[in-house]
Design a protein around this motif. Structure first.
Motif, short mmCIF file in Angstrom:
data_model
loop_
_atom_site.label_atom_id
_atom_site.label_comp_id
_atom_site.label_asym_id
_atom_site.label_seq_id
_atom_site.Cartn_x
_atom_site.Cartn_y
_atom_site.Cartn_z
N ALA A 1 57.15 37.50 37.47
CA ALA A 1 55.97 37.26 38.29
C ALA A 1 56.29 37.45 39.77
O ALA A 1 55.49 38.03 40.53
N ALA A 2 57.45 36.99 40.19
CA ALA A 2 57.86 37.14 41.59
C ALA A 2 58.04 38.61 41.94
O ALA A 2 57.67 39.06 43.03
N ALA A 3 58.60 39.38 41.01
CA ALA A 3 58.79 40.81 41.25
C ALA A 3 57.44 41.51 41.39
O ALA A 3 57.27 42.40 42.24
N LEU A 4 56.46 41.11 40.57
CA LEU A 4 55.13 41.69 40.69
C LEU A 4 54.51 41.35 42.04
O LEU A 4 53.94 42.22 42.71
N ARG A 5 54.63 40.08 42.45
CA ARG A 5 54.03 39.67 43.72
C ARG A 5 54.63 40.43 44.89
O ARG A 5 53.93 40.75 45.86
N SER A 6 55.92 40.75 44.81
CA SER A 6 56.57 41.45 45.91
C SER A 6 56.06 42.88 46.07
O SER A 6 56.23 43.49 47.12
N ARG A 7 55.43 43.42 45.02
CA ARG A 7 54.90 44.78 45.06
C ARG A 7 53.47 44.85 45.58
O ARG A 7 52.93 45.94 45.78
N ILE A 8 52.81 43.71 45.78
CA ILE A 8 51.41 43.71 46.18
C ILE A 8 51.28 43.98 47.68
O ILE A 8 51.87 43.27 48.50
N ASP A 9 50.55 45.03 48.02
CA ASP A 9 50.32 45.40 49.42
C ASP A 9 49.01 44.76 49.87
O ASP A 9 47.93 45.15 49.42
N THR A 10 49.09 43.77 50.77
CA THR A 10 47.89 43.08 51.25
C THR A 10 47.42 43.62 52.59
O THR A 10 46.45 43.10 53.15
N LEU A 11 48.09 44.64 53.10
CA LEU A 11 47.73 45.19 54.41
C LEU A 11 46.79 46.38 54.31
O LEU A 11 46.10 46.70 55.27
N ARG A 12 46.77 47.04 53.16
CA ARG A 12 45.89 48.19 52.96
C ARG A 12 44.95 47.90 51.80
O ARG A 12 45.35 47.28 50.81
N PRO A 13 43.69 48.34 51.89
CA PRO A 13 42.75 48.11 50.78
C PRO A 13 43.18 48.86 49.54
O PRO A 13 43.77 49.95 49.62
N HIS A 14 42.91 48.27 48.39
CA HIS A 14 43.29 48.88 47.12
C HIS A 14 42.07 48.97 46.22
O HIS A 14 41.28 48.03 46.11
N THR A 15 41.95 50.10 45.54
CA THR A 15 40.73 50.37 44.78
C THR A 15 40.45 49.35 43.68
O THR A 15 39.31 48.97 43.46
N ALA A 16 41.48 48.89 42.97
CA ALA A 16 41.24 47.93 41.88
C ALA A 16 40.67 46.63 42.42
O ALA A 16 39.78 46.02 41.81
N ARG A 17 41.14 46.21 43.59
CA ARG A 17 40.65 44.96 44.17
C ARG A 17 39.23 45.13 44.71
O ARG A 17 38.40 44.22 44.60
N ILE A 18 38.94 46.29 45.31
CA ILE A 18 37.58 46.54 45.80
C ILE A 18 36.61 46.62 44.63
O ILE A 18 35.49 46.10 44.69
N TRP A 19 37.02 47.26 43.56
CA TRP A 19 36.19 47.34 42.35
C TRP A 19 35.88 45.92 41.86
O TRP A 19 34.75 45.62 41.49
N ASN A 20 36.87 45.05 41.86
CA ASN A 20 36.68 43.66 41.46
C ASN A 20 35.70 42.96 42.39
O ASN A 20 34.83 42.19 41.94
N TYR A 21 35.80 43.23 43.67
CA TYR A 21 34.88 42.66 44.66
C TYR A 21 33.45 43.10 44.37
O TYR A 21 32.51 42.28 44.37
N TRP A 22 33.25 44.39 44.11
CA TRP A 22 31.90 44.89 43.83
C TRP A 22 31.33 44.30 42.54
O TRP A 22 30.12 44.16 42.39
N LEU A 23 32.21 43.98 41.59
CA LEU A 23 31.76 43.40 40.33
C LEU A 23 31.52 41.89 40.43
O LEU A 23 31.13 41.26 39.44
N GLY A 24 31.76 41.32 41.61
CA GLY A 24 31.52 39.90 41.78
C GLY A 24 32.71 39.02 41.48
O GLY A 24 32.58 37.79 41.37
N GLY A 25 33.89 39.62 41.33
CA GLY A 25 35.10 38.86 41.06
C GLY A 25 35.66 38.23 42.32
O GLY A 25 35.09 38.36 43.41
N GLY A 26 36.78 37.53 42.19
CA GLY A 26 37.38 36.87 43.32
C GLY A 26 38.80 37.30 43.60
O GLY A 26 39.48 36.68 44.44
N ASP A 27 39.26 38.38 42.96
CA ASP A 27 40.66 38.80 43.08
C ASP A 27 40.79 39.95 44.07
O ASP A 27 41.05 41.09 43.69
#
Length: 276
Positions: free
Chosen positions: A12-38
């Motif tokens: 889990a820590a290795a996965l978290r280290s790969r998450i880029d929070t400085l640039r928008p990412h399509t999967a997260r924007i798709w989740n936003y448009w669908l009403g999600g919270g991730d």
């Protein structure tokens, strides 16, 4: 088999280290448009800007999700499919592939494939299986066809029909990488009776606002998108028996009575093809 808690936390820590929070990412924007919270603030800002450029973009996400549900219900109820290889899973929302399939066939088996670390972290927690079936998750890129097939074989029986789900994912493969060959290699590995379910955002002269939104995204977000015409999307089904009504707006692929009103045309096209 009992998981090693230390190994699980390290993963889990290795996965978290790969998450880029400085640039928008399509999967997260798709989740936003669908009403999600991730998603992160950078994703919300980019998603809102894209929606300003093309106000109907949020409908694409909803139409694509409803198309997934209708396609899976058809495959389980009418085609007898019990195995799904879902590549480009995206962040879990409502009515994921395994949920739709296992409601009708609890023994259905699903392998999810994605290389986004946030998707994988959520998938392992939320994309669970019915007791009779099985759900697995692979950290792989669509480009790694041989590895996907080898690892998916631990869960899926490739002597029996499989539904290959490619919803909104080949748009991330550039023409110079030959996405048609990737899809063809995947389908060639599957037996007769298997199906391809594919959706893709389209471009056309009448959709200049879509192209403008894509240009905005490609200048700022990851991964980059490659737009294709409806005819180019239909090419992914070459050699397959294309089910009616063909490659159409996802909202118009076999709408169900529960779908209120006349389906709204969206620039997300999809289709289902059967391997003979």
């Amino acid at each position: 088999m009992t998981e090693n808690p230390a190994a699980t936390e390290e993963s889990a820590a290795a996965l978290r280290s790969r998450i880029d929070t400085l640039r928008p990412h399509t999967a997260r924007i798709w989740n936003y448009w669908l009403g999600g919270g991730d998603y992160y603030e950078v994703d919300r800002l980019a998603g809102d800007r894209i929606r300003e450029l093309h106000p109907a973009i949020g409908e694409y996400a909803r139409a694509d999700r409803l198309f997934l549900g209708r396609a899976v219900r058809h495959l389980v109820a009418d085609a007898g499919i019990r195995q799904f290889l879902d590549i480009g899973t995206g962040l879990p929302t409502a009515d994921n592939t395994h949920e739709v399939a296992q409601r009708l066939a609890p023994d259905a088996r699903i392998v999810y494939v994605d290389n986004d670390p946030l998707v994988l972290a959520h998938a392992r927690a939320l994309l669970t299986s019915s007791p009779e079936g099985r759900t697995d998750h692979l950290d792989e890129d669509l480009r790694n066809v041989d590895s996907i097939l080898e690892r998916a074989a631990d869960t899926l029986d490739f002597t029996r029909p499989v539904a290959l789900m490619l919803l909104g994912v080949v748009i991330f493969i550039g023409d110079d990488e030959d996405p048609y060959a990737m899809v063809r290699r995947l389908m060639d590995a599957l037996p007769a009776g298997s199906h391809l379910v594919l959706s893709h955002t389209i471009t056309s002269p009448a959709l200049s606002e879509v192209d403008q939104a894509v240009r905005f995204w490609n200048e700022r977000g990851i991964p980059a998108l490659t737009q294709r015409t409806p005819e180019a999307v239909a090419r992914f089904f070459d050699g397959l028996e294309l089910l009616e009504p063909g490659v159409v707006s996802c909202s118009r692929w076999r709408p169900e009575p529960a779908d209120a009103g006349e389906p709204q045309e969206v620039a997300m096209y999809g289709g289902v093809g059967r391997k003979g």
